[in-house]
Design a protein around this motif. Structure first.
Motif, short mmCIF file in Angstrom:
data_model
loop_
_atom_site.label_atom_id
_atom_site.label_comp_id
_atom_site.label_asym_id
_atom_site.label_seq_id
_atom_site.Cartn_x
_atom_site.Cartn_y
_atom_site.Cartn_z
N MET A 176 -19.47 -3.22 13.08
CA MET A 176 -18.23 -4.00 13.09
C MET A 176 -18.12 -4.90 11.88
O MET A 176 -17.06 -5.01 11.28
N THR A 177 -19.23 -5.52 11.49
CA THR A 177 -19.20 -6.43 10.35
C THR A 177 -18.89 -5.68 9.06
O THR A 177 -18.03 -6.10 8.28
N VAL A 178 -19.57 -4.56 8.86
CA VAL A 178 -19.38 -3.83 7.60
C VAL A 178 -17.97 -3.24 7.53
O VAL A 178 -17.33 -3.26 6.47
N THR A 179 -17.46 -2.74 8.66
CA THR A 179 -16.11 -2.20 8.66
C THR A 179 -15.10 -3.29 8.34
O THR A 179 -14.23 -3.13 7.47
N THR A 180 -15.21 -4.44 9.02
CA THR A 180 -14.29 -5.55 8.79
C THR A 180 -14.37 -6.01 7.33
O THR A 180 -13.34 -6.22 6.68
N ALA A 181 -15.60 -6.12 6.82
CA ALA A 181 -15.77 -6.59 5.45
C ALA A 181 -15.07 -5.66 4.46
O ALA A 181 -14.43 -6.12 3.50
N ASN A 182 -15.14 -4.35 4.70
CA ASN A 182 -14.53 -3.42 3.76
C ASN A 182 -13.01 -3.39 3.88
O ASN A 182 -12.31 -3.15 2.90
N VAL A 222 -5.33 -0.17 3.48
CA VAL A 222 -6.08 -1.01 4.42
C VAL A 222 -6.17 -0.34 5.78
O VAL A 222 -7.23 -0.29 6.41
N PHE A 223 -5.04 0.21 6.24
CA PHE A 223 -4.97 0.90 7.53
C PHE A 223 -5.97 2.07 7.58
O PHE A 223 -6.71 2.24 8.54
N MET A 224 -5.99 2.85 6.51
CA MET A 224 -6.92 3.99 6.40
C MET A 224 -8.36 3.54 6.52
O MET A 224 -9.17 4.18 7.18
N THR A 225 -8.68 2.45 5.82
CA THR A 225 -10.05 1.96 5.80
C THR A 225 -10.53 1.66 7.22
O THR A 225 -11.61 2.06 7.62
N GLY A 226 -9.67 0.98 8.00
CA GLY A 226 -10.06 0.64 9.36
C GLY A 226 -10.04 1.82 10.31
O GLY A 226 -10.90 1.96 11.17
N MET A 227 -9.05 2.70 10.16
CA MET A 227 -8.85 3.76 11.15
C MET A 227 -9.74 4.98 10.93
O MET A 227 -10.12 5.65 11.88
N ILE A 228 -10.00 5.32 9.67
CA ILE A 228 -10.79 6.53 9.40
C ILE A 228 -12.25 6.16 9.17
O ILE A 228 -13.16 6.77 9.67
N TRP A 229 -12.44 5.14 8.34
CA TRP A 229 -13.74 4.56 8.06
C TRP A 229 -14.63 5.47 7.22
O TRP A 229 -15.24 5.02 6.27
N ALA A 230 -14.77 6.74 7.57
CA ALA A 230 -15.62 7.64 6.78
C ALA A 230 -14.98 7.86 5.41
O ALA A 230 -13.84 8.30 5.31
N LEU A 231 -15.73 7.54 4.36
CA LEU A 231 -15.18 7.55 3.01
C LEU A 231 -14.73 8.94 2.53
O LEU A 231 -13.63 9.08 2.00
N PRO A 232 -15.54 10.00 2.71
CA PRO A 232 -15.10 11.31 2.22
C PRO A 232 -13.79 11.77 2.89
O PRO A 232 -12.94 12.38 2.24
N PHE A 266 -16.35 1.46 -2.00
CA PHE A 266 -14.99 1.17 -1.55
C PHE A 266 -14.13 0.61 -2.68
O PHE A 266 -12.92 0.82 -2.70
N VAL A 267 -14.76 -0.09 -3.63
CA VAL A 267 -14.02 -0.51 -4.82
C VAL A 267 -13.54 0.74 -5.55
O VAL A 267 -12.38 0.83 -5.97
N GLY A 268 -14.43 1.74 -5.64
CA GLY A 268 -14.06 3.00 -6.27
C GLY A 268 -12.93 3.70 -5.53
O GLY A 268 -11.96 4.17 -6.12
N PHE A 269 -13.01 3.71 -4.19
CA PHE A 269 -11.96 4.34 -3.38
C PHE A 269 -10.63 3.62 -3.55
O PHE A 269 -9.57 4.23 -3.69
N CYS A 270 -10.70 2.29 -3.57
CA CYS A 270 -9.49 1.49 -3.70
C CYS A 270 -8.80 1.84 -5.03
O CYS A 270 -7.57 2.01 -5.07
#
Lengths: 242, 123
Positions: A146-152, A50-60, A32-36
């Motif tokens: 939930m924890t990992v998503t929130t953390a990212n 930030v919105f994308m991270t929570g709403m899509i979640w899947a990195l690719p 996620f550092v790389g994605f950011c």
């Protein structure tokens, strides 16, 4: 959680949440550092990243969406690109759900929790779920997801302003971490022979179909590779070497 | 056609992301739940679904290494392949220790770039 008994359910939820300190979660955060960094480079504002991270979640899927925004494509085209790449989520979710649910688990809860399923959550859960009592598996998964998503989400928000200063070689290594981690962890967590065969065939078919049908390469590689692996495994079991 | 830049308001990019990002991914997750709800554990159908999921992931892995995004594009493909293969070999030899595979692969990726840079400056 409606299906787990009080304290015990909370215990397994916390146990899942503790997965934030596991190798898969740490590697995902590095990715996620790389994605950011990619989002900053592409000019995607902080709020949207930030919105994308929570709403899509899947990195690719996120990487593809940012790519579509960069290319200035229309909304339907972006939707189709992301949707095609995300079909792979369906068999992943379909394979994971029978592992975590009980007879009593309500479907709405599974629909809600399915949002937290992406490659990392899949690998993490498949690796550890057999050691979790069945009635608490949903809690365990919910705790981790939930924890990992929130953390990212928090991670992307916090590093957004500093990530641009990352040295090129470190950024490259961060993008490399993900495939190497997937390669080793999926191999390690696969118990069936069919899975190992599928892995080898998928690795070969991915680039092959990329040459033939770049829009659908992942999908074709998955369907053809998975089916081939399944058939080979059946023949093997019945004593007939293919 | 409407695109990301169509409306000059603060909220439009969020609507764009919600439709092209959130909806485009979560519909598959919801379908996966409906399908997974019907699959019996230890059934042949589940083995097949799992094999398809695994092959899909393997294809994603191969593409991330061969056709990467971001800074990794600047690393020669030979170094990427070499690092991934040796890393995987180290993982197998070490008794499937994931961290061994990762450290070897990342070390070769970074080391390989230094070597390639040194070879270029000498040659």
């Amino acid at each position: 959680m409606s299906n787990s008994s009080g304290q015990s359910g909370a215990f397994w939820f916390l146990k899942g949440a503790r997965g934030i300190a596991s190798l898969p979660a740490i590697i995902l955060m590095s990715a996620f550092v790389g994605f950011c960094g990619f989002a900053v480079e592409a000019g995607v504002p902080l709020g949207e990243a930030v919105f994308m991270t929570g709403m899509i979640w899947a990195l690719p899927a996120k990487v593809l969406l940012v790519g579509s925004i960069l290319a200035g494509v229309s909304l339907p085209a972006a939707f189709i690109t992301v949707a095609l790449s995300s079909i792979r989520l369906m068999p992943m979710v379909a394979a994971l759900i029978p592992e975590i649910r009980t007879e009593k688990t309500p479907t709405w809860l599974l629909l809600l929790l399915s949002h937290f399923i992406a490659i990392t959550a899949y690998v993490f859960t498949m690796e550890r779920i057999r050691d979790v009592p069945r009635e608490h598996r949903v809690s365990f998964f919910a705790g981790f997801g939930m924890t990992v998503t929130t953390a990212n989400i928090v991670l992307v928000a916090v590093i957004y302003s500093t990530v641009a200063n990352l040295p090129a070689m470190v950024a490259g290594a961060l993008f490399f971490l993900t495939p190497v981690y997937f390669l080793t962890s999926i191999w390690a967590s696969t118990r069936e022979r069919a899975g190992h065969i599928a892995m080898v065939i998928g690795l070969a078919l991915g680039p092959l179909f990329h040459q033939v049908a770049p829009e659908f390469d992942i999908l074709y590689a998955g369907l053809v590779g998975g089916t081939l692996a399944f058939v080979i495994d059946r023949f093997w079991k019945s004593g007939v070497r293919p | 056609m409407i695109s990301y830049e169509t409306f000059d308001t603060w909220w439009w990019p969020y609507v764009f992301i919600a439709i092209a990002g959130w909806l485009a991914t979560d519909i598959w997750r919801w379908l996966g739940v409906l399908v997974g709800n019907r699959l019996k554990q230890d059934s042949a159908a589940l083995t097949w679904v799992r094999a398809v999921a695994t092959a899909l992931l393997a294809a994603v892995i191969a593409k991330l290494i061969l056709y990467p995004v971001g800074e990794l594009q600047n690393v020669p493909v030979a170094i990427r392949l070499f690092a991934a293969c040796i890393g995987f070999g180290a993982f197998l030899i070490s008794g499937k220790r994931i961290w061994v595979g990762i450290i070897v692969a990342l070390g070769l990726l970074v080391g390989g770039q230094f070597l390639a840079a040194a070879a270029l400056s000498v040659g």
